[in-house]
Design an enzyme around this catalytic site. Sequence first.
Site, PDB file in Angstrom:
ATOM      1  N   ARG A 148       0.867  -1.171   0.000  1.00 52.05           N
ATOM      2  CA  ARG A 148       0.000   0.000   0.000  1.00 52.05           C
ATOM      3  C   ARG A 148       0.911   1.229   0.000  1.00 52.05           C
ATOM      4  NH1 ARG A 148      -2.016  -3.383   4.177  1.00 52.05           N
ATOM      5  NH2 ARG A 148      -4.091  -4.236   3.740  1.00 52.05           N
ATOM      6  N   LYS A 172      -2.513  -2.194   8.085  1.00 54.24           N
ATOM      7  CA  LYS A 172      -3.708  -1.695   8.746  1.00 54.24           C
ATOM      8  C   LYS A 172      -3.786  -2.235  10.170  1.00 54.24           C
ATOM      9  CE  LYS A 172      -5.445   0.371   5.105  1.00 54.24           C
ATOM     10  NZ  LYS A 172      -5.641   1.808   5.021  1.00 54.24           N
ATOM     11  N   HIS A 244      -2.033   2.514  -5.973  1.00 51.85           N
ATOM     12  CA  HIS A 244      -2.689   1.230  -5.710  1.00 51.85           C
ATOM     13  C   HIS A 244      -2.739   0.349  -6.951  1.00 51.85           C
ATOM     14  CE1 HIS A 244      -4.920  -0.675  -2.370  1.00 51.85           C
ATOM     15  NE2 HIS A 244      -5.415  -1.404  -3.334  1.00 51.85           N
ATOM     16  N   ARG A 247      -0.072  -2.215  -6.735  1.00 48.06           N
ATOM     17  CA  ARG A 247      -0.417  -3.305  -5.810  1.00 48.06           C
ATOM     18  C   ARG A 247      -1.391  -4.271  -6.472  1.00 48.06           C
ATOM     19  NH1 ARG A 247      -0.973  -4.602  -0.206  1.00 48.06           N
ATOM     20  NH2 ARG A 247      -3.117  -4.967   0.512  1.00 48.06           N
ATOM     21  N   HIS A 270      -4.046  -9.296   3.741  1.00 48.57           N
ATOM     22  CA  HIS A 270      -5.496  -9.319   3.887  1.00 48.57           C
ATOM     23  C   HIS A 270      -5.906 -10.317   4.977  1.00 48.57           C
ATOM     24  CE1 HIS A 270      -5.991  -7.973  -0.568  1.00 48.57           C
ATOM     25  NE2 HIS A 270      -5.731  -6.966   0.238  1.00 48.57           N
ATOM     26  N   TYR A 279      -9.459  -7.903  -5.224  1.00 47.02           N
ATOM     27  CA  TYR A 279      -8.333  -7.311  -5.948  1.00 47.02           C
ATOM     28  C   TYR A 279      -8.029  -8.091  -7.218  1.00 47.02           C
ATOM     29  CZ  TYR A 279      -6.994  -4.233  -2.098  1.00 47.02           C
ATOM     30  OH  TYR A 279      -6.965  -3.253  -1.143  1.00 47.02           O
TER      31      TYR A 279
END
Length: 298
Positions: A148, A172, A244, A247, A270, A279
Site C-alpha cells: 500500500r 492496517k 494502488h 499493488r 489481507h 483485488y
Amino acid sequence: MNWDRYIKEYQAYLKIERGLSKNTIENYSLDIEKLYLFLETNEIDVSPITISETTIQEFIYATSKTVATRSQSRIISGLKSFFSFLIFEDYRDDNPLQLIESPKLGRKLPDTLALEEIDALIAAIDLSTPEGERNKVILEVLYSCGLRVSELVALKISDLFFEEGFVKITGKGNKQRFVPIGENTQEMVRRYISYVRSEITIKKGFEDTVFLNRRGSQLTRAMIFTIIKRLAVQCNITKKISPHTFRHSFATHLLENGADLRSIQMMLGHESITTTEIYVHLDQRFLADVLLKFHPRK
C-alpha cells in the site's frame, strides 16, 4: 464513534485518487453525514467499521419517509461507495448495503498495468536527478512487493531484512507481516540509501525512514500519486492509475503466473481471502486457460 477520521480519508481518496470535483465530494460526504446524524439522534453508538446491515436498514427506512425516491436511491448509492472504500482499504470485510437494492454505482478497481506499461513508466523517469533515482526505486518497490502507498512511505531502514530476503511491513491496524523482496529490488534500495539518501540532510524523527523528500522528511501519499500521474502522461497511458494500481497489478500478475490465492493473501496482508478475490479480478481468457491446463477432462 470516530466517523470524522474515516470520512476525511474517504474525501482524500475521492480527491486524490478518483480526481472528483469539490462539489461531488461534498455530495458524497453529505450522504455519510446524514447517516451519522441519524445515529446521533437515535443514540446508536457504532463506528463505520462496526455498523450492521440492520442499522443501515433502519436508517434507510427512516429516510424513505422524508425524501423522494430518487434522493433515497442516491443516498444508498453514496453509502455503498463509502463502505466499498472501507473494504478497499481493508477496514471492513463486508458491505452492509450489499443486499439493499439501489442503482448500480459499483466500486471501480484500478486498471491493471501490463508489465510492458510498468517498464515504460520506470523507463520514463529522469535519472539525472536524485529525485528521479529515488522515484525509480519507489516504483520498483511498489510493484515488486505489492505495498500500500501508506506502507511504502512509512517503510523504515530497520524493517529491511535483506539477508533473509524480506521486508517487515506494518499495515492496517498496526498488524505486521513479512513480504519477500527480490534481489534486484534489494540492490536498488541499497544503492538509493548509499548514494542518494546519504546526501540528504535528514530532519529529526525521520532518521530511519527509507524514502525522503528533498527537505529530509517523509514523503506523502499525495506526492507518490503525483509522481505516477506525471509519468503516465509522459508515457501516454490513458488508464486511470494510482499507487494502488501497482499493488493490484502485483496480485493479478502473480495469480496469472500460477501463484495461489492464499500466498497472495499473506503478501498483501489481507485478513480475509474474500478481500484478495476482490483485488484479483480475472478476465474470461485467463479462466479459460486455467480450465484447459488443470481440468482432468479438458
